[in-house]
Design an enzyme around this catalytic site. Sequence first.
Site, mmCIF file in Angstrom:
data_model
loop_
_atom_site.group_PDB
_atom_site.id
_atom_site.type_symbol
_atom_site.label_atom_id
_atom_site.label_comp_id
_atom_site.label_asym_id
_atom_site.label_seq_id
_atom_site.Cartn_x
_atom_site.Cartn_y
_atom_site.Cartn_z
ATOM 1 N N GLY A 74 53.251 33.139 40.004
ATOM 2 C CA GLY A 74 53.928 31.862 40.153
ATOM 3 C C GLY A 74 54.708 31.723 41.441
ATOM 4 O O GLY A 74 55.171 30.625 41.772
ATOM 5 N N ALA A 84 60.421 35.029 51.152
ATOM 6 C CA ALA A 84 59.969 33.792 51.792
ATOM 7 C C ALA A 84 58.453 33.823 51.902
ATOM 8 O O ALA A 84 57.898 34.229 52.933
ATOM 9 C CB ALA A 84 60.614 33.641 53.169
ATOM 10 N N GLU A 85 57.774 33.399 50.832
ATOM 11 C CA GLU A 85 56.316 33.525 50.787
ATOM 12 C C GLU A 85 55.620 32.752 51.906
ATOM 13 O O GLU A 85 54.627 33.221 52.474
ATOM 14 C CB GLU A 85 55.794 33.071 49.419
ATOM 15 C CG GLU A 85 56.068 34.053 48.285
ATOM 16 C CD GLU A 85 57.496 33.984 47.761
ATOM 17 O OE1 GLU A 85 57.906 34.868 46.996
ATOM 18 O OE2 GLU A 85 58.213 33.013 48.133
ATOM 19 N N HIS A 115 55.976 33.782 35.861
ATOM 20 C CA HIS A 115 55.531 35.166 36.030
ATOM 21 C C HIS A 115 54.216 35.455 35.298
ATOM 22 O O HIS A 115 53.821 36.617 35.213
ATOM 23 C CB HIS A 115 56.602 36.138 35.528
ATOM 24 C CG HIS A 115 57.819 36.219 36.381
ATOM 25 N ND1 HIS A 115 58.696 35.175 36.521
ATOM 26 C CD2 HIS A 115 58.307 37.220 37.149
ATOM 27 C CE1 HIS A 115 59.693 35.539 37.322
ATOM 28 N NE2 HIS A 115 59.467 36.772 37.723
#
Length: 325
Positions: free
Chosen positions: A87, A61-62, A131
């Site tokens: 990303g 959970a950025e 990525h």
Amino acid sequence: MMAGQLSIAKALNNALRKSLEEDPKTVLMGEDIGKLGGVFRITDGLQKDFGESRVIDTPLAESGIMGTAIGLALRGYRPVVEIQFDGFVYPAFDQIVTQLAKMHARALGHVKLPITVRIPYGGGIGAVEHHSESHEAYFAHTAGLRVVTPAGAHDAHWMLRQAIASDDPVIFLEPKRRYWDKGEVGAAADLGLHDARIVRSGTDATLIAYGPMVKVCLEAAAAAEEDGRRLEVVDLRSLSPVDFATVEESVKRTGRAVVVHEAPVFMGMGAELAARLTERCFYHLEAPVLRVGGYFAPYPPSRVEETFLPDLDRVLDAVDRALAY
């Protein structure tokens, strides 16, 4: 730390270790950084040695990771956040640009947020979608953030330690395709965090690069020398602020400049550099400032990424065009 040959990955690991040792308020946070040691093993062994309260495995959970880091910083901690891949930073983008970047100004300087956000960025590793992105222009455009990126092991170590020690938020971009490149790591920092470095001297044109493209430009300069052309290579190291004085001095000597980066040319860092150099070095330029970068398209599948990424031939082609004026 003893000087010696280290990979960029190991140099970063050592920098994190030293920062944890020197300041008990330094904490690391990120997905899989603890027991796994991170997908690139940058944090390998650190949770074992410093404990789960200082090297924290977070949920996937950025946005929550960044929000928690901001809260910790407000309470006197010095968080170092790892975004697992470039990303994946976008869920945290709101927290970074609306809170992290602005809190210092909003509080009239009374509140500091000493947070370092480590982001592996760029292509060249054959990864899947999301990525291999180069999003440095987003962060460099955001006032209130410092944005830096090393190109070799020495700078990887010392720039990360300088970033963690800074009282300002720092976006620390790590060129993932270079993690396993080795280089000499000196016993002390030899430049400030935001100083550019002339990594090769020359007289005929200046190649300006940062992060993963510095190596490509050095290879291009070596190839050009076989044809009697001496190219100067400048490693920016810092994208916000930019050490324009060093860049301008080089371009005034050579009269020509080519800016190289992986990110698309359109609205990229090269656009700002080209504009500034045209404004400040106009009477010294023998040719327009040229740009070499990725195409204005989503990052392609890995089987064709080498076509997307700038290479030695595309850099030398730009040099040929600059010298033809």
